[in-house]
Design a protein around this motif. Sequence first.
Motif, mmCIF file in Angstrom:
data_model
loop_
_atom_site.group_PDB
_atom_site.id
_atom_site.type_symbol
_atom_site.label_atom_id
_atom_site.label_comp_id
_atom_site.label_asym_id
_atom_site.label_seq_id
_atom_site.Cartn_x
_atom_site.Cartn_y
_atom_site.Cartn_z
ATOM 1 N N MET A 1 3.029 5.047 1.099
ATOM 2 C CA MET A 1 2.050 5.693 1.276
ATOM 3 C C MET A 1 2.374 7.324 0.987
ATOM 4 O O MET A 1 3.515 7.825 0.847
ATOM 5 C CB MET A 1 1.382 5.734 2.810
ATOM 6 N N PHE A 3 1.440 11.397 1.804
ATOM 7 C CA PHE A 3 0.788 12.507 2.500
ATOM 8 C C PHE A 3 1.278 13.976 2.273
ATOM 9 O O PHE A 3 2.271 14.067 1.611
ATOM 10 C CB PHE A 3 0.996 12.238 3.892
ATOM 11 N N ASP A 41 -3.092 9.752 1.462
ATOM 12 C CA ASP A 41 -3.581 8.917 2.773
ATOM 13 C C ASP A 41 -3.769 9.882 3.833
ATOM 14 O O ASP A 41 -4.695 9.416 4.905
ATOM 15 C CB ASP A 41 -2.574 7.852 2.875
ATOM 16 N N ALA A 42 -3.053 10.844 3.982
ATOM 17 C CA ALA A 42 -3.141 11.911 5.181
ATOM 18 C C ALA A 42 -2.913 13.124 4.947
ATOM 19 O O ALA A 42 -2.062 13.308 3.729
ATOM 20 C CB ALA A 42 -2.053 11.571 6.246
ATOM 21 N N ALA A 75 -8.567 11.509 3.041
ATOM 22 C CA ALA A 75 -7.244 11.397 3.804
ATOM 23 C C ALA A 75 -7.574 11.341 5.391
ATOM 24 O O ALA A 75 -8.778 12.054 5.806
ATOM 25 C CB ALA A 75 -6.669 12.843 3.395
ATOM 26 N N ASP A 120 -3.907 3.180 9.432
ATOM 27 C CA ASP A 120 -3.515 2.361 8.157
ATOM 28 C C ASP A 120 -3.617 3.066 7.066
ATOM 29 O O ASP A 120 -4.871 3.613 6.821
ATOM 30 C CB ASP A 120 -4.084 0.619 8.325
ATOM 31 N N ALA A 121 -2.857 3.280 6.154
ATOM 32 C CA ALA A 121 -2.887 3.971 4.948
ATOM 33 C C ALA A 121 -3.908 3.324 4.216
ATOM 34 O O ALA A 121 -3.844 2.140 3.815
ATOM 35 C CB ALA A 121 -1.534 4.105 4.171
ATOM 36 N N ARG A 122 -4.711 4.252 3.518
ATOM 37 C CA ARG A 122 -5.792 3.542 2.629
ATOM 38 C C ARG A 122 -5.368 3.092 1.539
ATOM 39 O O ARG A 122 -5.951 1.989 1.020
ATOM 40 C CB ARG A 122 -7.073 4.656 2.470
ATOM 41 N N SER A 123 -4.187 3.540 1.147
ATOM 42 C CA SER A 123 -3.782 3.158 -0.425
ATOM 43 C C SER A 123 -3.040 1.896 -0.546
ATOM 44 O O SER A 123 -2.857 1.267 -1.352
ATOM 45 C CB SER A 123 -2.918 4.068 -1.033
ATOM 46 N N VAL A 128 1.075 3.512 9.749
ATOM 47 C CA VAL A 128 1.571 4.860 10.011
ATOM 48 C C VAL A 128 1.518 5.377 11.344
ATOM 49 O O VAL A 128 0.454 5.396 11.972
ATOM 50 C CB VAL A 128 0.919 5.878 9.135
ATOM 51 N N GLU A 261 5.940 11.044 -0.283
ATOM 52 C CA GLU A 261 5.839 9.526 -0.402
ATOM 53 C C GLU A 261 6.983 8.639 0.221
ATOM 54 O O GLU A 261 8.060 8.898 0.406
ATOM 55 C CB GLU A 261 5.877 9.081 -1.969
#
Length: 388
Positions: A1, A3, A41-42, A75, A120-123, A128, A261
């Motif tokens: 993920m 951010f 993701d964030a 995000a 939960d990371a969208r990608s 997380v 990452e």
Amino acid sequence: MRFLHTADWHIGKTLKGRDRLDEQYAVVGQIIEHARAQQVDAVLIAGDLYDSAAPTAKAQQLVVRALLALRDTGAKVIAIAGNHDNAATFDAYGPLLDAVDITLVGRVRPAEEGGVVSFDARSTGERVNVAVLPFLSQRYAVKAAQLVASTPAELSRDYDAMVREVIDALAASFTPDAVNVMMAHLTVVGGSFGGGERQAQSIFEYHVPAAAFPADAHYVALGHLHRRQTLPAPAPVVYSGSPFAVDFGEQDNTSVVCLVEASPTTPARITDLPITAGRRLRTVHGTVEQVVARADELADDYLRVYVQEPARAGLREEVTDALPGALEVRIDPEFAVATADRHPATDRRDRSPAELFADFCAARGVADERVQALFGQLHDEITGAGRE
């Protein structure tokens, strides 16, 4: 993920009375563009969103719009209060922002009450866990009795121990199948100041060692020190720094946001993304003629000007008329010292008041016949000289 880690926006900050809100809009706009372009993701904002605990309506409008725009990139947005922010206000507005999937945390809280934010990371769908530690004031960390009875060294140890307890309690919610991140606003021992921090809430009892953070954290996202830096520790302990120079002490800092990452099984990889918006801050030295000759080069900058010639009436206006961005104009301290060294003290017994005043001005780099004339006029009025 993936951010973004950013901190220390200091929205509402002015410089020598000059409003900088337009610059701050541009800086935040670049952060939003980075979030959108990198499809993160964030976005983690590690405190000091505002410069004041009582921000103006315009400053609050900028921050709210920025949080919503970051949320609109897809995000997850998590922000904590720093020492400049109003923690109680953050918590008061927290439920409202929760409704639009933005997490705002003002004060330290247990993991089960929002001290750890999990999603939960969208990608990738990876879990997380973000443990959040807003600025912890010493008066809340140490009991009143200790404040009265303890020595400074004991207070420092007590603050350190209290913060370690909070970190350990929050980190207990980390899980091995997740990306585990800690976000905090505090001073870590060995960190370098950026130049614009509030010193009283950065040193003495207000610090912890990097070893206080858990080794199993994939990343520790810090705010408070305005210089981008990574501190040696078992886990990556990183200050993103402020995304723009808040004062002349920060004019040489490199402004970035950190793209991170990580996965549950791999260490974090960090890439600095540049922030170039905002006016440059510069300190220039020279005579008035030398500084004014650089007007085209310096036209877009905010300036601190150190003049290397004697002070005189109208000197500041000569500089600011040519350079409207000159926010501070003063005699170069090194020039003033050199001038004083060239005018050692002399025997005063046989010298007139006018001569003594001339010596005083010369020793301080002041050369203005009008000042001498005004002194003579004032002296005559007080002593009655020249009266019929």
